[in-house]
Design an enzyme around this catalytic site. Sequence first.
Site, PDB file in Angstrom:
ATOM      1  N   ASP A  60      29.522  39.782  37.413  1.00  0.00           N
ATOM      2  CA  ASP A  60      30.567  40.471  36.647  1.00  0.00           C
ATOM      3  C   ASP A  60      31.228  39.579  35.597  1.00  0.00           C
ATOM      4  O   ASP A  60      32.236  39.968  35.002  1.00  0.00           O
ATOM      5  CB  ASP A  60      31.648  40.980  37.608  1.00  0.00           C
ATOM      6  CG  ASP A  60      31.121  42.034  38.559  1.00  0.00           C
ATOM      7  OD1 ASP A  60      30.887  43.166  38.105  1.00  0.00           O
ATOM      8  OD2 ASP A  60      30.924  41.723  39.747  1.00  0.00           O
ATOM      9  N   GLU A  65      37.902  39.381  30.607  1.00  0.00           N
ATOM     10  CA  GLU A  65      39.335  39.683  30.569  1.00  0.00           C
ATOM     11  C   GLU A  65      39.997  39.398  31.906  1.00  0.00           C
ATOM     12  O   GLU A  65      41.168  38.992  31.968  1.00  0.00           O
ATOM     13  CB  GLU A  65      39.563  41.150  30.186  1.00  0.00           C
ATOM     14  CG  GLU A  65      41.038  41.539  30.149  1.00  0.00           C
ATOM     15  CD  GLU A  65      41.268  42.995  29.816  1.00  0.00           C
ATOM     16  OE1 GLU A  65      42.026  43.256  28.874  1.00  0.00           O
ATOM     17  OE2 GLU A  65      40.692  43.868  30.492  1.00  0.00           O
ATOM     18  N   ASP A  66      39.264  39.616  33.006  1.00  0.00           N
ATOM     19  CA  ASP A  66      39.851  39.443  34.323  1.00  0.00           C
ATOM     20  C   ASP A  66      39.998  37.982  34.739  1.00  0.00           C
ATOM     21  O   ASP A  66      40.519  37.700  35.820  1.00  0.00           O
ATOM     22  CB  ASP A  66      39.016  40.188  35.373  1.00  0.00           C
ATOM     23  CG  ASP A  66      39.206  41.690  35.291  1.00  0.00           C
ATOM     24  OD1 ASP A  66      40.335  42.125  35.010  1.00  0.00           O
ATOM     25  OD2 ASP A  66      38.224  42.425  35.490  1.00  0.00           O
ATOM     26  N   ARG A  85      34.411  37.180  42.693  1.00  0.00           N
ATOM     27  CA  ARG A  85      34.759  36.670  41.367  1.00  0.00           C
ATOM     28  C   ARG A  85      35.739  35.496  41.428  1.00  0.00           C
ATOM     29  O   ARG A  85      36.120  34.959  40.380  1.00  0.00           O
ATOM     30  CB  ARG A  85      35.351  37.798  40.520  1.00  0.00           C
ATOM     31  CG  ARG A  85      34.437  38.992  40.370  1.00  0.00           C
ATOM     32  CD  ARG A  85      34.902  39.932  39.290  1.00  0.00           C
ATOM     33  NE  ARG A  85      34.811  39.309  37.974  1.00  0.00           N
ATOM     34  CZ  ARG A  85      35.242  39.874  36.849  1.00  0.00           C
ATOM     35  NH1 ARG A  85      35.804  41.077  36.887  1.00  0.00           N
ATOM     36  NH2 ARG A  85      35.122  39.257  35.694  1.00  0.00           N
ATOM     37  N   ARG A 133      42.931  45.396  43.323  1.00  0.00           N
ATOM     38  CA  ARG A 133      42.587  44.055  42.838  1.00  0.00           C
ATOM     39  C   ARG A 133      43.823  43.177  42.574  1.00  0.00           C
ATOM     40  O   ARG A 133      43.699  41.963  42.460  1.00  0.00           O
ATOM     41  CB  ARG A 133      41.776  44.168  41.548  1.00  0.00           C
ATOM     42  CG  ARG A 133      40.527  45.037  41.651  1.00  0.00           C
ATOM     43  CD  ARG A 133      39.405  44.385  42.424  1.00  0.00           C
ATOM     44  NE  ARG A 133      38.219  45.221  42.432  1.00  0.00           N
ATOM     45  CZ  ARG A 133      37.295  45.223  41.479  1.00  0.00           C
ATOM     46  NH1 ARG A 133      37.420  44.430  40.427  1.00  0.00           N
ATOM     47  NH2 ARG A 133      36.244  46.010  41.562  1.00  0.00           N
ATOM     48  N   HIS A 163      41.811  49.924  37.544  1.00  0.00           N
ATOM     49  CA  HIS A 163      42.721  48.997  36.886  1.00  0.00           C
ATOM     50  C   HIS A 163      43.749  49.786  36.081  1.00  0.00           C
ATOM     51  O   HIS A 163      43.494  50.931  35.686  1.00  0.00           O
ATOM     52  CB  HIS A 163      41.960  48.072  35.923  1.00  0.00           C
ATOM     53  CG  HIS A 163      41.265  46.933  36.583  1.00  0.00           C
ATOM     54  ND1 HIS A 163      39.991  46.521  36.214  1.00  0.00           N
ATOM     55  CD2 HIS A 163      41.640  46.087  37.567  1.00  0.00           C
ATOM     56  CE1 HIS A 163      39.632  45.484  36.948  1.00  0.00           C
ATOM     57  NE2 HIS A 163      40.618  45.197  37.776  1.00  0.00           N
ATOM     58  N   CYS A 251      37.642  45.002  29.047  1.00  0.00           N
ATOM     59  CA  CYS A 251      37.137  44.046  30.045  1.00  0.00           C
ATOM     60  C   CYS A 251      36.307  42.928  29.436  1.00  0.00           C
ATOM     61  O   CYS A 251      36.214  41.819  29.976  1.00  0.00           O
ATOM     62  CB  CYS A 251      36.255  44.745  31.070  1.00  0.00           C
ATOM     63  SG  CYS A 251      36.907  46.236  31.781  1.00  0.00           S
TER      64      CYS A 251
END
Length: 256
Positions: A60, A65-66, A85, A133, A163, A251
Amino acid sequence: MFNNVIVRVPGKSLSEGISGADEGKPIYNSAIVQHEYYVNALTKTGVNITVLPPLEEFPDSCFIEDNALCTSKCTIISRPGAETRRKEVQSSDLQEALGKFYKNIEEIKEPGTIEPGDIMMVGDHYYIGLSDRTNEEGAEQMIAILEKYGLSGETVTMKEMLHLKTGVNYLEHNNLLVAGEFKDDPRFDKFNKIEIPEDEAYAANCIWINDYIIVPAGYPKVKKAIEDLGQYKVLEVDTSEFRKVDGGLSCLSLRF
């Protein structure tokens, strides 16, 4: 105004990315082409783009962005809620790239979790969605760091979306795209809300960059609604391969 963007090229492992969608696995060659078109669209907005290579061990990782929240005063390294992640944010090339732009680098600590797909910037204020998350501890840490630098934040309770920015996105000029559970959220009543029809809900995730709006291709109602505002140049980018692994336009980049 944004001056810089960081993106990461998808790896061949993208097909193993986290997915709640039922649309099959992404096709790597198609995803690469779509990502190149995405970068081309970003170039048109006048930003400088840093392109990081694939991280095959993290399927991923193109959803960069995450990995961090980039503000006008500091960058804050996240601690993803998705355990697969967690180590992704520690990659040396990301740390090096952020270090070129920021002297002030903070990070979210255990047991806090936060993914910036849950964070929407409106000027110097940040809305933080509490999701599967992003937990309260992560949000509290994020708000404390923001306040340290003269910025502010608040939490938004969520029930439906993956999200926050799956369903609500700020386009500057007081314009806000809203879908699903956010249509009736009173905290957003002060904005000019552009309500997204249910059959184009995916297109709630558009991004503003320097008065360009990048819109996912294939959602004509949303595209027209934005064009009708008469305030933006609209660019379309196909993100259908990334949708298969719960990804959208925001993202795929860090914008600052």
